[in-house]
Design a protein around this motif. Structure first.
Motif, PDB file in Angstrom:
ATOM      1  N   GLU A  36       1.165  -1.632   0.211  1.00 22.37           N
ATOM      2  CA  GLU A  36      -0.184  -0.090  -0.294  1.00 22.37           C
ATOM      3  C   GLU A  36       1.168   1.067  -0.012  1.00 22.37           C
ATOM      4  N   PRO A  37       0.394   2.295  -0.559  1.00 22.20           N
ATOM      5  CA  PRO A  37       1.421   3.544  -0.482  1.00 22.20           C
ATOM      6  C   PRO A  37       1.230   3.989   0.894  1.00 22.20           C
ATOM      7  N   THR A  38       2.766   4.476   1.252  1.00 20.30           N
ATOM      8  CA  THR A  38       3.014   4.945   2.194  1.00 20.30           C
ATOM      9  C   THR A  38       2.852   6.504   1.961  1.00 20.30           C
ATOM     10  N   THR A  39       2.103   7.415   3.291  1.00 18.49           N
ATOM     11  CA  THR A  39       2.989   8.442   3.407  1.00 18.49           C
ATOM     12  C   THR A  39       3.821   9.364   2.478  1.00 18.49           C
ATOM     13  N   GLU A  40       4.691   8.528   2.621  1.00 19.27           N
ATOM     14  CA  GLU A  40       6.628   8.823   2.578  1.00 19.27           C
ATOM     15  C   GLU A  40       6.143   8.968   0.724  1.00 19.27           C
ATOM     16  N   GLU A  68       4.395  11.189  -0.912  1.00 19.54           N
ATOM     17  CA  GLU A  68       4.841  12.155  -1.021  1.00 19.54           C
ATOM     18  C   GLU A  68       5.943  12.102  -2.364  1.00 19.54           C
ATOM     19  N   GLN A  69       6.999  12.235  -2.150  1.00 22.80           N
ATOM     20  CA  GLN A  69       8.033  11.162  -3.006  1.00 22.80           C
ATOM     21  C   GLN A  69       7.375  11.115  -4.390  1.00 22.80           C
ATOM     22  N   MET A  70       6.092  10.994  -4.924  1.00 23.52           N
ATOM     23  CA  MET A  70       5.859  11.015  -5.924  1.00 23.52           C
ATOM     24  C   MET A  70       5.856  11.900  -6.288  1.00 23.52           C
ATOM     25  N   ARG A  71       4.965  12.117  -5.333  1.00 20.86           N
ATOM     26  CA  ARG A  71       3.529  13.906  -5.789  1.00 20.86           C
ATOM     27  C   ARG A  71       5.068  14.459  -6.239  1.00 20.86           C
ATOM     28  N   CYS A  76      12.635   8.585 -10.312  1.00 22.91           N
ATOM     29  CA  CYS A  76      11.760   7.681 -10.121  1.00 22.91           C
ATOM     30  C   CYS A  76      12.161   7.556  -9.143  1.00 22.91           C
ATOM     31  N   PRO A  77      10.936   8.021  -7.832  1.00 25.97           N
ATOM     32  CA  PRO A  77      11.274   7.376  -6.700  1.00 25.97           C
ATOM     33  C   PRO A  77      10.836   5.753  -6.259  1.00 25.97           C
ATOM     34  N   PHE A  78      11.498   4.882  -6.371  1.00 20.54           N
ATOM     35  CA  PHE A  78      11.392   3.326  -6.197  1.00 20.54           C
ATOM     36  C   PHE A  78      10.655   2.929  -4.263  1.00 20.54           C
ATOM     37  N   ASP A  79       9.908   2.247  -4.364  1.00 20.49           N
ATOM     38  CA  ASP A  79       9.506   1.818  -2.873  1.00 20.49           C
ATOM     39  C   ASP A  79       9.652   0.366  -2.901  1.00 20.49           C
ATOM     40  N   PRO A  80      10.311  -0.392  -2.845  1.00 19.53           N
ATOM     41  CA  PRO A  80      10.753  -1.770  -1.962  1.00 19.53           C
ATOM     42  C   PRO A  80       9.087  -2.533  -1.460  1.00 19.53           C
ATOM     43  N   ALA A  81       8.056  -1.459  -0.953  1.00 19.29           N
ATOM     44  CA  ALA A  81       6.501  -2.522  -0.249  1.00 19.29           C
ATOM     45  C   ALA A  81       6.282  -2.821  -0.965  1.00 19.29           C
ATOM     46  N   TYR A  82       6.432  -2.303  -2.408  1.00 16.82           N
ATOM     47  CA  TYR A  82       5.670  -3.196  -4.046  1.00 16.82           C
ATOM     48  C   TYR A  82       6.081  -4.044  -3.930  1.00 16.82           C
ATOM     49  N   GLY A  83       7.151  -5.230  -3.697  1.00 13.30           N
ATOM     50  CA  GLY A  83       7.950  -6.104  -4.612  1.00 13.30           C
ATOM     51  C   GLY A  83       9.507  -5.459  -4.585  1.00 13.30           C
ATOM     52  N   GLN A  84      10.478  -6.386  -5.118  1.00  8.74           N
ATOM     53  CA  GLN A  84      11.703  -6.507  -4.270  1.00  8.74           C
ATOM     54  C   GLN A  84      12.393  -5.721  -6.250  1.00  8.74           C
ATOM     55  N   SER A  85      11.239  -6.063  -7.375  1.00 15.67           N
ATOM     56  CA  SER A  85      11.678  -5.853  -8.376  1.00 15.67           C
ATOM     57  C   SER A  85      10.281  -4.886  -9.244  1.00 15.67           C
ATOM     58  N   GLN A  86      10.652  -3.418  -9.738  1.00 14.22           N
ATOM     59  CA  GLN A  86      10.029  -2.515 -10.268  1.00 14.22           C
ATOM     60  C   GLN A  86      10.733  -1.744 -11.966  1.00 14.22           C
ATOM     61  N   VAL A  87       9.796  -1.832 -12.613  1.00 14.95           N
ATOM     62  CA  VAL A  87      10.787  -1.068 -14.236  1.00 14.95           C
ATOM     63  C   VAL A  87       9.845  -0.028 -14.640  1.00 14.95           C
ATOM     64  N   LEU A  88      10.318   0.765 -15.211  1.00 12.04           N
ATOM     65  CA  LEU A  88      10.039   1.420 -16.044  1.00 12.04           C
ATOM     66  C   LEU A  88       9.910   1.183 -17.847  1.00 12.04           C
ATOM     67  N   GLU A  89       8.779   0.766 -17.950  1.00 11.95           N
ATOM     68  CA  GLU A  89       9.613   0.859 -19.701  1.00 11.95           C
ATOM     69  C   GLU A  89       8.874   2.085 -20.197  1.00 11.95           C
ATOM     70  N   ILE A  90       9.647   2.349 -21.156  1.00  8.55           N
ATOM     71  CA  ILE A  90       9.301   3.957 -21.577  1.00  8.55           C
ATOM     72  C   ILE A  90       9.456   3.470 -23.444  1.00  8.55           C
ATOM     73  N   ARG A  91       8.278   3.857 -24.042  1.00 13.02           N
ATOM     74  CA  ARG A  91       8.026   3.370 -25.377  1.00 13.02           C
ATOM     75  C   ARG A  91       7.287   4.572 -26.081  1.00 13.02           C
ATOM     76  N   PRO A  92       7.850   4.872 -27.205  1.00 12.06           N
ATOM     77  CA  PRO A  92       7.418   5.736 -27.766  1.00 12.06           C
ATOM     78  C   PRO A  92       5.979   6.402 -28.452  1.00 12.06           C
ATOM     79  N   LEU A  93       5.151   6.780 -28.817  1.00 14.20           N
ATOM     80  CA  LEU A  93       3.755   6.814 -29.477  1.00 14.20           C
ATOM     81  C   LEU A  93       3.912   7.407 -30.930  1.00 14.20           C
ATOM     82  N   PHE A  94       3.581   6.612 -31.446  1.00 14.00           N
ATOM     83  CA  PHE A  94       2.997   6.092 -32.593  1.00 14.00           C
ATOM     84  C   PHE A  94       2.588   8.301 -33.231  1.00 14.00           C
ATOM     85  N   ASP A  95       3.125   8.975 -34.022  1.00 15.65           N
ATOM     86  CA  ASP A  95       2.687  10.321 -34.853  1.00 15.65           C
ATOM     87  C   ASP A  95       2.060   9.973 -35.466  1.00 15.65           C
TER      88      ASP A  95
END
Length: 141
Positions: free
Chosen positions: A18-22, A25-28, A97-116
């Protein structure tokens, strides 16, 4: 260039944190930096796959699968749409980007260009492209 940045986590860890207040706030603060830089066009967190569904298409027909999607190794937990000058710029922002280990040991940001529309001009006729562009600009009724 517009990109979609997808936040992915381990499917086995979905719904455990669950998202903590801390962390909230870091994500905000991170989102505020993106907005102030003119990068963030939109984004949201996603509820767990347990409250979602999949619509699967195949030659045999269409099927509906209710969540959770326990077979998934990765699940998309959220997304952003960013306007950046290059993929390299998107990567630099993603590294902040902040990382929160409360959501698991592995988090990934995948970046994909959008078609124009220009990307599609090689394979789609001009009339179809123009009608699609018109739909994107049309306000909701």
């Amino acid at each position: 260039m517009r990109v979609m940045v997808m936040t992915k986590g381990d499917g086995a860890d979905e719904g455990k944190g669950e998202p903590t207040t801390e962390m909230f706030e870091q994500m905000r603060i991170f989102n505020e930096q993106l907005v102030n830089a003119g990068i963030m066009l939109g984004g949201e967190g996603l509820q767990p796959s347990s409250v979602g569904a999949k619509v699967a298409f195949s030659a045999a027909g269409t099927s509906i699968v209710d969540g959770p999607f326990t077979e998934a190794k990765e699940v998309i937990a959220g997304y952003w749409i960013w306007e950046v000058s290059s993929l390299a710029e998107a990567v630099e922002w993603a590294k902040r980007c902040p990382f929160d280990p409360a959501y698991g040991q592995s988090q990934v940001l995948e970046i994909r260009p959008l078609f124009d529309m220009a990307d599609l001009a090689r394979s789609v006729d001009e009339e179809t492209l123009a009608r699609s562009a018109e739909l994107q600009e049309r306000p909701p009724e």
